[in-house]
Design a protein around this motif. Structure first.
Motif, PDB file in Angstrom:
ATOM      1  N   GLU A 183      19.817 -42.024 -51.801  1.00 15.28           N
ATOM      2  CA  GLU A 183      20.690 -41.258 -52.041  1.00 15.28           C
ATOM      3  C   GLU A 183      21.294 -40.055 -51.216  1.00 15.28           C
ATOM      4  N   TYR A 184      19.888 -39.489 -50.407  1.00 17.94           N
ATOM      5  CA  TYR A 184      20.359 -38.771 -49.216  1.00 17.94           C
ATOM      6  C   TYR A 184      21.136 -39.249 -48.160  1.00 17.94           C
ATOM      7  N   ILE A 185      20.814 -40.239 -47.927  1.00 19.42           N
ATOM      8  CA  ILE A 185      21.668 -41.037 -46.950  1.00 19.42           C
ATOM      9  C   ILE A 185      23.118 -41.523 -47.299  1.00 19.42           C
ATOM     10  N   LYS A 186      23.077 -42.040 -48.516  1.00 23.09           N
ATOM     11  CA  LYS A 186      24.372 -42.142 -49.029  1.00 23.09           C
ATOM     12  C   LYS A 186      25.564 -41.276 -48.909  1.00 23.09           C
ATOM     13  N   ARG A 187      24.817 -39.841 -49.560  1.00 17.41           N
ATOM     14  CA  ARG A 187      25.626 -38.627 -49.570  1.00 17.41           C
ATOM     15  C   ARG A 187      25.774 -37.880 -48.175  1.00 17.41           C
ATOM     16  N   ASN A 188      24.746 -38.170 -47.433  1.00 14.17           N
ATOM     17  CA  ASN A 188      25.210 -37.320 -46.135  1.00 14.17           C
ATOM     18  C   ASN A 188      25.588 -38.188 -44.895  1.00 14.17           C
ATOM     19  N   ASN A 189      25.702 -39.496 -44.937  1.00 13.93           N
ATOM     20  CA  ASN A 189      26.291 -40.270 -43.986  1.00 13.93           C
ATOM     21  C   ASN A 189      26.771 -41.623 -44.491  1.00 13.93           C
ATOM     22  N   PRO A 190      27.602 -41.860 -45.232  1.00 10.41           N
ATOM     23  CA  PRO A 190      28.032 -43.130 -45.851  1.00 10.41           C
ATOM     24  C   PRO A 190      28.171 -44.220 -44.874  1.00 10.41           C
ATOM     25  N   GLU A 191      28.502 -43.643 -43.629  1.00  8.51           N
ATOM     26  CA  GLU A 191      28.781 -45.003 -42.448  1.00  8.51           C
ATOM     27  C   GLU A 191      27.217 -45.623 -42.156  1.00  8.51           C
ATOM     28  N   VAL A 192      26.255 -44.826 -42.178  1.00  9.05           N
ATOM     29  CA  VAL A 192      25.014 -45.159 -42.007  1.00  9.05           C
ATOM     30  C   VAL A 192      24.336 -45.949 -43.167  1.00  9.05           C
ATOM     31  N   ALA A 193      24.916 -45.561 -44.403  1.00  9.01           N
ATOM     32  CA  ALA A 193      24.312 -46.274 -45.341  1.00  9.01           C
ATOM     33  C   ALA A 193      25.089 -47.673 -45.879  1.00  9.01           C
ATOM     34  N   ASN A 194      26.302 -48.088 -45.196  1.00  6.09           N
ATOM     35  CA  ASN A 194      26.793 -49.162 -45.323  1.00  6.09           C
ATOM     36  C   ASN A 194      26.444 -50.155 -44.115  1.00  6.09           C
ATOM     37  N   ILE A 195      25.293 -49.778 -43.093  1.00  8.17           N
ATOM     38  CA  ILE A 195      24.608 -50.534 -42.313  1.00  8.17           C
ATOM     39  C   ILE A 195      23.676 -51.292 -43.095  1.00  8.17           C
ATOM     40  N   THR A 196      23.534 -52.586 -42.745  1.00  4.41           N
ATOM     41  CA  THR A 196      22.654 -53.619 -43.342  1.00  4.41           C
ATOM     42  C   THR A 196      21.042 -52.888 -43.548  1.00  4.41           C
ATOM     43  N   TRP A 197      20.611 -52.877 -44.643  1.00  6.11           N
ATOM     44  CA  TRP A 197      19.207 -52.677 -44.904  1.00  6.11           C
ATOM     45  C   TRP A 197      18.438 -53.826 -44.802  1.00  6.11           C
ATOM     46  N   GLN A 198      17.338 -53.762 -43.947  1.00  2.92           N
ATOM     47  CA  GLN A 198      16.576 -54.922 -43.243  1.00  2.92           C
ATOM     48  C   GLN A 198      15.916 -55.654 -44.539  1.00  2.92           C
ATOM     49  N   ASP A 199      15.108 -54.996 -45.461  1.00  2.59           N
ATOM     50  CA  ASP A 199      14.630 -55.354 -46.584  1.00  2.59           C
ATOM     51  C   ASP A 199      15.482 -55.967 -47.462  1.00  2.59           C
ATOM     52  N   GLN A 200      16.910 -55.689 -47.460  1.00  2.00           N
ATOM     53  CA  GLN A 200      17.588 -56.382 -48.655  1.00  2.00           C
ATOM     54  C   GLN A 200      18.759 -57.088 -47.699  1.00  2.00           C
ATOM     55  N   LYS A 201      18.485 -57.792 -46.767  1.00  2.00           N
ATOM     56  CA  LYS A 201      19.489 -58.540 -45.840  1.00  2.00           C
ATOM     57  C   LYS A 201      20.267 -59.321 -46.693  1.00  2.00           C
ATOM     58  N   PRO A 202      21.593 -59.629 -46.824  1.00  3.38           N
ATOM     59  CA  PRO A 202      22.511 -59.004 -45.645  1.00  3.38           C
ATOM     60  C   PRO A 202      23.109 -57.689 -46.481  1.00  3.38           C
ATOM     61  N   PHE A 203      22.666 -57.179 -47.526  1.00  2.00           N
ATOM     62  CA  PHE A 203      23.252 -56.100 -48.376  1.00  2.00           C
ATOM     63  C   PHE A 203      22.864 -54.482 -47.615  1.00  2.00           C
ATOM     64  N   ASN A 204      23.479 -53.660 -48.289  1.00  2.00           N
ATOM     65  CA  ASN A 204      23.269 -52.471 -47.514  1.00  2.00           C
ATOM     66  C   ASN A 204      22.782 -51.166 -48.519  1.00  2.00           C
ATOM     67  N   LEU A 205      22.815 -50.207 -48.468  1.00  2.00           N
ATOM     68  CA  LEU A 205      22.484 -49.222 -49.466  1.00  2.00           C
ATOM     69  C   LEU A 205      23.446 -49.030 -50.556  1.00  2.00           C
ATOM     70  N   MET A 206      24.713 -49.195 -50.187  1.00  2.00           N
ATOM     71  CA  MET A 206      25.706 -49.507 -51.116  1.00  2.00           C
ATOM     72  C   MET A 206      25.685 -50.418 -52.111  1.00  2.00           C
ATOM     73  N   ASN A 207      25.140 -51.636 -51.830  1.00  4.29           N
ATOM     74  CA  ASN A 207      25.198 -52.746 -52.612  1.00  4.29           C
ATOM     75  C   ASN A 207      24.172 -53.662 -52.773  1.00  4.29           C
ATOM     76  N   PHE A 208      22.912 -52.915 -52.496  1.00  4.90           N
ATOM     77  CA  PHE A 208      21.597 -54.039 -52.517  1.00  4.90           C
ATOM     78  C   PHE A 208      21.533 -54.268 -53.696  1.00  4.90           C
ATOM     79  N   HIS A 209      21.993 -53.687 -54.776  1.00  7.39           N
ATOM     80  CA  HIS A 209      21.644 -54.286 -56.132  1.00  7.39           C
ATOM     81  C   HIS A 209      22.135 -55.680 -56.439  1.00  7.39           C
ATOM     82  N   LYS A 210      22.976 -55.991 -55.572  1.00  6.47           N
ATOM     83  CA  LYS A 210      23.693 -57.479 -55.655  1.00  6.47           C
ATOM     84  C   LYS A 210      22.498 -58.589 -54.939  1.00  6.47           C
TER      85      LYS A 210
END
Length: 462
Positions: A338-365
């Motif tokens: 949540e810290y990343i999402k609220r303070n830098n959405p652009e970084v939050a939208n970059i792929t989260w390696q543990d949840q490839k190919p999803f990011n911090l915004m949509n990794f629940h998918k």
């Protein structure tokens, strides 16, 4: 006499001598080291030599003998009755305050990965307006982790450099690495050793994200019972093949009792020192007291061989804050996400390696059917790579142990004539044979630990 106050999570080991203890090897402690890759509690290779415990005040005489030791900090769980947003604000303010104090006006050197710890630091460093040199590395023939890191660096306007960890670098670096970590950690985990000379050409001080993934996540699975904590801890800290190696060493050294009982008794004894009822918080405290300073901290010395290091998650205030935040807010990395999402959405939208190919915004998918196209495509790429004779590399030992050149170097240590006086050759032969013919993944840890013990033995004989 001098007095030393250790940090809650020490960065360095401070060695002291113990009066009345014989100057001989602590074989039981070495067995635990062999099983897990780190020495437990205050133990070392020697019975008369110990390490100062975390969060303690210690009096030491002029000859280096420990006179007394008492705790100044005890891990606890005293959560405040507060909202998630209140916890997030506490984390944000303290995290950025610590980084600002640690870096000051200097340039920061920030390793970036596809995960959350370094990403959260990138957001903080960017928001604080710090000058940052960033970098990342990938394994030769493996997943190109730096492709994610480079996107984070671009979003934060950092300078960026990508490194590739090559095959066989270890053998030219092993003596230097042994001097740096004193053989208190095995040699294939600190892949940064491969690019140490590149680090030395950078300017600034390191800002490292170690231990954020432990502090800001649940310590144990939900519903775990106190009576099951010992076995739960073992599942977390014992490496594949570690028990087999430790049992064989125990037997070959003809130690009293058996290793399994010693492991269980030691674990329970250490858990008994932690006066926390919540099992998740208790496991986190166990890891922070016994794992962080004796495993994670050891390889920080590689970074420190190039430049000074700073670690916001190691700060005493961060550890104290953790004791006050409700477990439900810490679980599943919620605060960092949540810290990343609220303070830098652009970084939050970059792929989260543990949840490839999803990011911090949509990794629940990251579940069927949404992730099936990626999983199928990724599997196909790996199969085609393997068919083309290019092994997909996921671990550093694959680059350092496999192949004729590596085997020759490895065997020169495992079957060193002087090593036979320390470790029975039959133990080495059996485990190395199993690594070569049965299951290299399972037996990679035993082989790596045998290599570490061989190097330590050489240094001890000098």
């Amino acid at each position: 006499m001098r007095s030393i106050k250790t940090k809650i999570i020490p960065i360095h080991q401070t060695f002291v001598k113990i009066k009345g203890e014989p100057e001989e090897l602590d074989y039981k402690a070495i067995c635990l080291f062999a099983a897990t890759g780190f020495f437990w509690d205050d133990s070392t290779y020697w019975k008369h030599k110990k390490v100062l415990r975390p969060g303690t005040i210690n009096d030491i005489d002029e000859d280096g003998y420990l006179l007394s030791s008492k705790p100044w900090f005890n891990w606890s769980y005293e959560p405040k009755d507060q909202s998630f947003d209140a916890s997030l604000q506490q984390y944000k303010e303290l995290f950025e305050q610590i980084i600002n104090e640690q870096i000051g006006n200097q340039q920061a050197i920030s390793p970036l990965s596809g995960g959350l710890d370094s990403r959260s630091q990138a957001v903080a460093l960017h928001n604080l307006g710090k000058q940052v040199t960033s970098y990342s590395y990938s394994f030769q023939g493996g997943y190109k982790e730096h492709q994610i890191s480079q996107q984070i660096a671009k979003a934060c306007k950092f300078d960026f450099q990508a490194f590739e960890i090559p095959s066989s670098y270890l053998w030219d670096k092993i003596d230097e690495l042994a001097e740096i970590n004193q053989c208190y950690s095995e040699f294939t985990h600190p892949r940064q050793m491969a690019v140490l000379e590149d680090f030395k050409h950078m300017q600034g001080i390191f800002s490292l994200g170690h231990w954020g993934d432990v502090l800001f996540d649940k310590g144990g699975d939900e519903g775990i019972q106190d009576k099951d904590l010992v076995s739960y801890i073992h599942k977390k800290v014992i490496k594949k093949g570690g028990i087999e190696l430790a049992q064989q060493l125990w037997k070959s050294w003809e130690l009293e009792g058996d290793f399994d009982a010693y492991l269980k008794d030691t674990t329970q004894s250490l858990l008994n020192r932690i006066d926390i009822q919540n099992t998740s918080a208790k496991v986190r405290a166990f890891k922070s007291m016994y794992w962080a300073p004796r495993w994670t901290s050891i390889n920080l010395s590689v970074f420190e061989a190039a430049h000074p290091i700073t670690l916001p998650y190691y700060d005493n205030r961060m550890c104290q804050l953790i004791c006050e935040i409700p477990e439900e807010h810490l679980a599943d990395r919620q605060l960092q996400i949540e810290y990343i999402k609220r303070n830098n959405p652009e970084v939050a939208n970059i792929t989260w390696q543990d949840q490839k190919p999803f990011n911090l915004m949509n990794f629940h998918k990251n579940k069927a059917p949404y992730n099936l196209p990626y999983r199928i495509t990724d599997k196909l790429k790996r199969v085609l790579q393997e068919k083309a004779g290019r092994k997909f590399i996921q671990r550093n030992w694959e680059l350092q142990f496999l192949g004729k050149k590596n085997e020759k170097q490895l065997e020169s240590y495992l079957f060193d004539e002087d090593f036979k006086g320390f470790i029975d050759t039959s133990v080495v032969k059996e485990l190395y044979h199993n690594f070569q013919t049965r299951d290299p993944v399972y037996y990679s840890h035993p082989v790596s630990m045998l290599l570490t013990l061989s190097v330590w033995n050489r240094r001890n004989l000098e």
